[in-house]
Scaffold this active site. Structure first.
Site, PDB file in Angstrom:
ATOM      1  N   HIS A  72      -9.931  -4.716  12.366  1.00 34.36           N
ATOM      2  CA  HIS A  72      -9.379  -3.646  13.192  1.00 34.36           C
ATOM      3  C   HIS A  72     -10.314  -3.270  14.343  1.00 34.36           C
ATOM      4  O   HIS A  72      -9.858  -2.926  15.430  1.00 34.36           O
ATOM      5  CB  HIS A  72      -9.146  -2.436  12.289  1.00 34.36           C
ATOM      6  CG  HIS A  72      -8.512  -1.263  12.946  1.00 34.36           C
ATOM      7  ND1 HIS A  72      -7.150  -1.114  13.061  1.00 34.36           N
ATOM      8  CD2 HIS A  72      -9.055  -0.174  13.535  1.00 34.36           C
ATOM      9  CE1 HIS A  72      -6.876   0.019  13.682  1.00 34.36           C
ATOM     10  NE2 HIS A  72      -8.013   0.612  13.980  1.00 34.36           N
ATOM     11  N   TYR A  76      -2.262  12.517  17.070  1.00 35.06           N
ATOM     12  CA  TYR A  76      -1.235  11.989  16.172  1.00 35.06           C
ATOM     13  C   TYR A  76      -0.035  12.937  16.118  1.00 35.06           C
ATOM     14  O   TYR A  76       1.123  12.497  16.132  1.00 35.06           O
ATOM     15  CB  TYR A  76      -1.810  11.786  14.770  1.00 35.06           C
ATOM     16  CG  TYR A  76      -2.796  10.653  14.685  1.00 35.06           C
ATOM     17  CD1 TYR A  76      -2.365   9.352  14.475  1.00 35.06           C
ATOM     18  CD2 TYR A  76      -4.163  10.878  14.820  1.00 35.06           C
ATOM     19  CE1 TYR A  76      -3.264   8.298  14.396  1.00 35.06           C
ATOM     20  CE2 TYR A  76      -5.074   9.835  14.749  1.00 35.06           C
ATOM     21  CZ  TYR A  76      -4.620   8.547  14.541  1.00 35.06           C
ATOM     22  OH  TYR A  76      -5.508   7.506  14.480  1.00 35.06           O
ATOM     23  N   ASP A  81      -5.775  -0.138  18.555  1.00 34.75           N
ATOM     24  CA  ASP A  81      -5.354   1.002  17.749  1.00 34.75           C
ATOM     25  C   ASP A  81      -4.624   2.002  18.651  1.00 34.75           C
ATOM     26  O   ASP A  81      -3.623   1.648  19.271  1.00 34.75           O
ATOM     27  CB  ASP A  81      -6.569   1.619  17.042  1.00 34.75           C
ATOM     28  CG  ASP A  81      -6.196   2.727  16.071  1.00 34.75           C
ATOM     29  OD1 ASP A  81      -5.565   2.431  15.048  1.00 34.75           O
ATOM     30  OD2 ASP A  81      -6.516   3.891  16.354  1.00 34.75           O
TER      31      ASP A  81
END
Length: 381
Positions: A359, A309, A175
């Site tokens: 994931h 982010y 990730d």
């Protein structure tokens, strides 16, 4: 380097229990399941388990069995686990988690990676394992200034490994960690012998629309991944868009409400585990999931987590040239990478595809991830 031990004040745990006893629950439309987010009945039951049955002190003690440290790098506190192998010639390996994960992601792989002989493996595959909390996450948070994007994190990791005396090592990440690990390979080319990623996205997937004529040349599995990518963009990327544009706004709700923080995380543990049709605890132990959530809640780092982010989307410093570091990719069920696109900017020397695990591979399929890491680095030692 300062030795670190987790010791959460009892007042913080009492405050959590008080908040979990006084939740203001929203209404819910009938028969919508998970289609609009976390169902009310499910979250009520999970929150009650968190309040009455989950034992933080038990998991705090388990975490404290792993040597931990903090150090300041580039003005930021960095917390990390450091589990050395009993084999002195083991290869150092830095593991980088993602969101909504934490260092808790790797608890099941530490033993097999550091002491393969004790877990049915080849002693020659041993690693010294370093697991930092990303700046802004958990005990590395909150961040103290703007600018902490993936590239800056990678440079901090290079400094961390140098301080630990490791001048030759591997990097692995999933990730967000799959952004940092390749950047580390670029930032410390002479030191990083190889980069291994899972749950990879940017740099390993097509950028923009794929023309029909190109789509027709993809394998069935690759076309499935392209469909999953489109589903993510259309239906599962709301968290990303909010975090990448208004991280401070979302921080208020998540920092003030433990149930809000839990829902924000558990939604993705449901959607991104495999099979996604079930409940998240069908793929990941419920207590492990809540321990991960505790690291977000107890450190009050929802805002600084979201800022990563924002920083990535506003940095304008994405790598443009091809990497030279040998790179291995593990593609688990529902992962997105497609090899031809990954090869544009990476030196792909190893590629594996699996039909289970999702994931959160280190939590869902630690056996597969461990074996793939061993295989990839075996020729690079």
């Amino acid at each position: 380097m300062t030795p670190f031990r987790i010791d959460i004040p009892q007042a913080d745990l009492d405050d959590l229990h008080r908040r979990l006893s006084a939740v203001r629950w929203p209404s819910e439309l009938p028969d919508v399941g998970w289609s609009r987010g976390v169902p009310l009945a499910y979250l009520k039951e999970l929150a009650e388990y968190w309040r009455t049955a989950y034992d933080w002190r038990k998991h705090e003690a388990a975490l404290n069995e792993i040597p931990q440290y903090t150090t300041d790098i580039d003005g930021q506190r960095v917390h990390f686990l450091h589990a050395r192998s009993p084999r002195p010639d083991a290869l150092p390996l830095i593991l980088t988690h993602g969101w909504p994960g934490s260092v808790v992601e790797f608890l099941k792989v530490i033993g097999p990676l550091t002491d393969p002989a004790a877990h049915g493996g080849d002693p020659g595959d041993a690693f010294h394992v370093i697991i930092p909390s990303l700046p802004g996450f958990g005990f590395s948070g909150p961040t103290r200034e703007a600018g902490w994007n993936s590239g800056r994190v990678a440079k901090a990791w290079a400094q961390l490994m140098s301080r630990l005396g490791y001048d030759r090592y591997g990097a692995q990440g999933g990730d967000l960690g799959a952004l940092v690990a390749p950047e580390l390979g670029r930032a410390a080319t002479a030191q990083v012998v190889g980069v291994h990623v899972n749950a990879a996205s940017f740099g390993f997937i097509p950028f923009g629309n794929v023309p029909d004529e190109e789509r027709a040349t993809l394998t069935a599995a690759e076309q499935t991944r392209l469909g999953l990518l489109q589903e993510f963009m259309d239906d599962q990327s709301g968290y990303f868009k909010i975090s990448a544009t208004r991280p401070q706004t979302v921080a208020y709700a998540l920092t003030d409400s433990p149930v809000g923080q839990l829902a924000w995380l558990v939604e993705k543990f449901k959607e991104w585990t495999f099979p996604a049709a079930g409940l998240p605890e069908e793929a990941i132990d419920r207590d492990l999931l809540l321990t991960d959530a505790m690291l977000y809640w107890l450190t009050g780092t929802a805002g600084s987590v979201a800022n990563l982010y924002y920083e990535n989307m506003h940095a304008n410093t994405w790598p443009t040239g091809p990497a030279t570091t040998p790179t291995g990719v593990a593609v688990f069920a529902n992962d997105l990478p497609i090899r031809r696109y990954a090869e544009y900017g990476n030196n792909i020397t190893h590629w594996s595809e699996f039909d289970r695990g999702g994931h959160f591979a280190a939590m869902e399929a630690p056996d597969l991830l461990t074996a793939d890491i061993r295989t990839f680095f075996r020729t690079l030692r």
